[in-house]
Write an enzyme that holds these catalytic residues in place. Structure first.
Site, mmCIF file in Angstrom:
data_model
loop_
_atom_site.group_PDB
_atom_site.id
_atom_site.type_symbol
_atom_site.label_atom_id
_atom_site.label_comp_id
_atom_site.label_asym_id
_atom_site.label_seq_id
_atom_site.Cartn_x
_atom_site.Cartn_y
_atom_site.Cartn_z
ATOM 1 N N SER A 260 0.827 -1.207 0.000
ATOM 2 C CA SER A 260 0.000 0.000 0.000
ATOM 3 C C SER A 260 0.853 1.244 0.000
ATOM 4 C CB SER A 260 -0.951 -0.008 1.191
ATOM 5 O OG SER A 260 -0.257 0.451 2.325
ATOM 6 N N LYS A 261 0.241 2.301 -0.428
ATOM 7 C CA LYS A 261 0.906 3.585 -0.592
ATOM 8 C C LYS A 261 1.599 4.016 0.712
ATOM 9 C CE LYS A 261 1.748 7.109 -3.157
ATOM 10 N NZ LYS A 261 2.640 6.822 -4.241
ATOM 11 N N ARG A 262 0.975 3.665 1.820
ATOM 12 C CA ARG A 262 1.527 4.094 3.099
ATOM 13 C C ARG A 262 2.944 3.553 3.344
ATOM 14 N NH1 ARG A 262 -1.892 1.755 6.617
ATOM 15 N NH2 ARG A 262 -3.334 1.414 4.929
#
Ligand code: GLU
Length: 491
Positions: A260-262
């Site tokens: 995920s982007k995080r």
């Protein structure tokens, strides 16, 4: 030409996710291997998630990766164009087609109009949650007679169209990766097929389009596996033959969680910016969830096409391992021509402030040598500035091993001999750089490690690294003299 037709059907919600690129890649490999057709369709029916420029960006990422396709949406001269017999290939341009098929389902009693308000649906859901049930539509509008529903619509009431699932029926299909999948309709929801804004939902549009576009194999991420029984049932309602389904394992990070982007880079754009080469990223991505029978790991597109089969796609999630990606990418950095790597490195070098574009142009041979000197040590092009920085500006020697070398007793004699050689020439060239170490050896009688390590430490600040003759040539006379003085001062 075989009859195989596959499609990649992204939603234009931002950048292309690395998992999306892998889905596109597997579709592409399968199509090319089997002489089939590959189609790019844009699924933009969720208007709330639409991002301007996302279609162009997706297409650019595919192009960069070397994944081409035969039909669908293209960008030409900066404009979005469509090619192929089965268009339009952008779902928002197909609304009348979906409406026709939704009406057909309504008339045959396979779908129904639903007038429930959002407030009612919310409260039903809340109640179900409290009772520990799975939230789903309770079927209130299922039995409204069609004539009555039509009157309510004529009166201006808002509505959606829902699929009227039969009760307690097993729906099965064979997935090429998962095997046989069966779900009972009692565990499924009366899916909304058409929203109140007249747009179809993904489920309706995907079935109609895959059928009308003659798709033979639906190859997509496994997050769509739970939706597939609804699709299979829709095919049945229309009397259409369902395609083969191939659900690909999710791309996971090392903790087995979805990328995920995080946690950092997830878009193709991110990887491109960090200096991964398209061949490196594509080669590595192919291995996330698949491996060829012969266990080979370095494969260019043509090898991947030759070796790719769905029966070697694993069920378990594919782990995305950055170190392995780096390793694969470094292979292609070595394989590209020096000129190409040098050219691709320019933006990183200029951005670092170590050198300007004009300086590069003024001495292109020197720039090529600079890149040649470090290229074997690169995993990504973004590392170029950091690898070459010791050749620019003041050298500060911090490496423990280098400091140790410079303390050795033969160092003053080596430095003296090196300076003498330097002072005997006007300017350094490759001839000088290639021969100077031999000359120092002759003058001092010092050889091997005792000769090379201190010299390397003095002028590069490190005891290991690229070819010494390149370093000497790149630094030039004045800079080496300066560094030799500083090395003496360190003692
Ligand atoms: N539009 C869907 C997505 O964003 C495509 C799913 C499918 O391939 O059926 O992933």
């Amino acid at each position: 030409m075989s009859d195989i037709r596959v499609r990649f059907a992204p939603s234009p919600t931002g950048f292309l996710h690395i998992g999306g690129l892998r889905t596109a890649l597997y579709n592409y490999l399968y199509a090319r291997k089997n002489n089939g057709k590959f189609i790019l369709r844009i699924e933009d029916t969720d208007r709330t998630r639409y991002v301007d420029g996302a279609i162009e960006n997706l297409i650019e990422s595919l192009k960069w990766a070397g994944i081409d396709y035969d039909e669908g949406v293209f960008v030409e001269d900066g404009k979005i164009v469509e090619k192929g017999e089965d268009g339009p290939y952008i779902q928002s341009q197909r609304l009348d087609i979906y409406k026709k098929y939704v009406d057909e389902l309504i008339e045959s009693g396979k779908a129904y109009y639903c007038f429930c308000t959002k407030e009612r649906l919310d409260s039903v859901r809340e109640e179900q949650k409290i009772k520990g049930q799975i939230p789903r539509y309770d079927g209130l509008c299922r039995e409204i007679p069609l004539e009555e529903a039509k009157k309510r619509i004529a009166n201006g009431e808002e509505y959606v169209v829902r699929l009227k699932l039969p009760h307690n029926r097993d729906i099965s299909f064979d997935d090429a990766v998962r095997g046989k999948v069966t779900i009972n309709t009692n565990e499924m929801d009366d899916q909304v097929l058409m929203k109140s804004d007249g747009f179809p939902t993904y489920h309706m549009a995907v079935v109609v389009d895959d059928h009308l576009m003659g798709i033979t194999d639906v190859v997509r991420g496994e997050e769509w596996l739970p939706s597939t029984p609804k699709h299979v049932y829709l095919y049945e309602c229309f009397g259409w033959e369902a395609p083969t389904f191939v659900h690909l394992p999710t791309v996971l990070n090392k903790d087995r969680k979805k990328l995920s982007k995080r946690q950092g880079d997830v878009s193709v754009e991110d990887f491109r910016e960090r200096g991964y080469l398209p061949e490196g990223l594509v080669n590595y991505l192919a291995l996330v969830g698949w491996s060829p029978e012969d266990g080979e790991e370095i494969m260019e597109m043509k090898d991947l096409i030759e070796k790719f089969t769905f029966d070697r796609v694993g069920k378990a999630g594919g782990i995305f391992d950055k170190e392995k990606l780096d390793w694969v990418n470094s292979h292609y950095i070595k394989k590209y021509s020096l000129e190409e790597i040098a050219k691709l490195s320019i933006p990183y070098m200029v951005k670092s402030g170590l050198i300007t574009e004009e300086e590069i142009k003024a001495d292109e041979d020197k720039y090529l040598m600079l890149i040649d000197t470090v290229r074997d040590s690169l995993d990504r092009l973004e590392e170029v500035p950091e690898k070459v920085s010791f050749l620019f500006g003041d050298l500060e020697i911090t490496e423990e091993a280098a400091i140790e070398e410079l303390k050795k007793e033969q160092v003053p004699e080596l430095i003296k001999a090196f300076k003498e050689e330097l002072n005997s020439v006007e300017k350094i060239d490759m001839d000088f750089a290639s021969g100077v170490m031999k000359k120092i050896q002759k003058a001092t009688g010092i050889k091997g490690k005792n000769l090379y390590m201190p010299v390397r430490a003095a002028i590069s600040g490190n005891v290991h690294g690229p070819e010494l003759k390149n370093i000497i040539c790149l630094l030039g006379k004045e800079e080496i003299l300066k560094r030799l003085d500083e090395a003496e001062n360190l003692r």
